[in-house]
Design a protein around this motif. Sequence first.
Motif, mmCIF file in Angstrom:
data_model
loop_
_atom_site.group_PDB
_atom_site.id
_atom_site.type_symbol
_atom_site.label_atom_id
_atom_site.label_comp_id
_atom_site.label_asym_id
_atom_site.label_seq_id
_atom_site.Cartn_x
_atom_site.Cartn_y
_atom_site.Cartn_z
ATOM 1 N N ARG A 164 0.810 -0.991 -0.055
ATOM 2 C CA ARG A 164 -0.167 0.095 0.367
ATOM 3 C C ARG A 164 1.005 1.197 -0.060
ATOM 4 O O ARG A 164 0.662 2.206 -0.728
ATOM 5 N N ILE A 165 1.811 1.357 0.877
ATOM 6 C CA ILE A 165 2.988 2.174 0.842
ATOM 7 C C ILE A 165 3.542 2.350 -0.512
ATOM 8 O O ILE A 165 3.591 3.685 -1.107
ATOM 9 N N PHE A 166 4.067 1.509 -1.172
ATOM 10 C CA PHE A 166 4.529 1.490 -2.653
ATOM 11 C C PHE A 166 3.667 2.143 -3.393
ATOM 12 O O PHE A 166 4.155 3.024 -4.282
ATOM 13 N N THR A 167 2.199 1.642 -3.401
ATOM 14 C CA THR A 167 1.519 2.046 -4.377
ATOM 15 C C THR A 167 1.283 3.367 -4.253
ATOM 16 O O THR A 167 1.134 4.269 -5.234
ATOM 17 N N ALA A 168 1.238 3.859 -3.125
ATOM 18 C CA ALA A 168 0.807 5.254 -2.741
ATOM 19 C C ALA A 168 2.045 6.223 -3.103
ATOM 20 O O ALA A 168 1.879 7.384 -3.697
ATOM 21 N N CYS A 169 3.255 5.561 -2.920
ATOM 22 C CA CYS A 169 4.386 6.464 -3.355
ATOM 23 C C CYS A 169 4.312 6.656 -4.761
ATOM 24 O O CYS A 169 4.695 7.697 -5.631
ATOM 25 N N CYS A 170 4.050 5.564 -5.680
ATOM 26 C CA CYS A 170 3.882 5.757 -7.129
ATOM 27 C C CYS A 170 2.758 6.580 -7.424
ATOM 28 O O CYS A 170 3.085 7.389 -8.374
ATOM 29 N N GLU A 171 1.552 6.596 -6.988
ATOM 30 C CA GLU A 171 0.283 7.434 -7.386
ATOM 31 C C GLU A 171 0.926 8.599 -7.034
ATOM 32 O O GLU A 171 0.738 9.746 -8.032
ATOM 33 N N SER A 172 1.326 9.005 -5.845
ATOM 34 C CA SER A 172 1.814 10.601 -5.563
ATOM 35 C C SER A 172 3.054 11.184 -6.604
ATOM 36 O O SER A 172 2.916 12.159 -7.060
ATOM 37 N N ALA A 173 4.024 10.047 -7.137
ATOM 38 C CA ALA A 173 5.028 10.485 -7.945
ATOM 39 C C ALA A 173 4.350 10.919 -9.245
ATOM 40 O O ALA A 173 4.413 11.939 -9.825
ATOM 41 N N LEU A 174 3.499 9.990 -9.893
ATOM 42 C CA LEU A 174 2.869 10.411 -10.906
ATOM 43 C C LEU A 174 1.925 11.358 -11.166
ATOM 44 O O LEU A 174 1.763 12.160 -11.933
ATOM 45 N N LYS A 175 1.440 11.645 -9.747
ATOM 46 C CA LYS A 175 0.271 12.698 -9.888
ATOM 47 C C LYS A 175 1.145 14.325 -9.894
ATOM 48 O O LYS A 175 0.709 15.280 -10.311
ATOM 49 N N ASN A 176 2.029 14.213 -8.699
ATOM 50 C CA ASN A 176 2.545 15.489 -8.147
ATOM 51 C C ASN A 176 4.221 15.711 -8.871
ATOM 52 O O ASN A 176 4.501 16.768 -8.646
#
Length: 179
Positions: A164-176
């Motif tokens: 969950r942490i890793f996918t949130a890291c990826c989502e945040s990077a892609l978005k921000n």
Amino acid sequence: MGLEGRVGGKAWRMQLGRPTRNYILGEELRARAELNVRDEVAVLVMNRPLKEALEKKAYSIYTDQMQTSVDASLPEEMRWLAMFEEVGWEGPSEAFWDRFAVLTDRRENAVAWVDDKLAELMVAWPAPAPSAEVPFMVLLLRGKGYLRMEYSPADLSTLRHASRIFTACCESALKNIGQ
């Protein structure tokens, strides 16, 4: 053992196996995603006990009178300690800052990537939770996202939350962070 998935159309993979760093005891959980975010973005989040241990080891290596050059086998994280500054900002909880250090060459990249949701996930491990001393890091480097941690406690809740942490890291990077 390996897990695979997609986040924002980008593939990621998580593996459990023999440690590749000498500061990880037991099994190591590693994840990587080819995010294709801006190559120049470099941000590392690591738990404070790991940062302190690496700093202590680096200091002893650099001050050893017999040492004439830096060992090329040193983990990349040790070189980061010399190259990047620790940064902070308003937003993430005090519990986050007590547990983690954020290193980067550009504070605005760290602020963009480590949003409040991501910071909260990093401190909100379900029981039985890894202690603050368990080596843990996530980073963005050369357009890719990474997670590296000691798999302790070695149970399904640790694996689920790390993913969950890793996918949130990826989502945040892609978005921000963007391309």
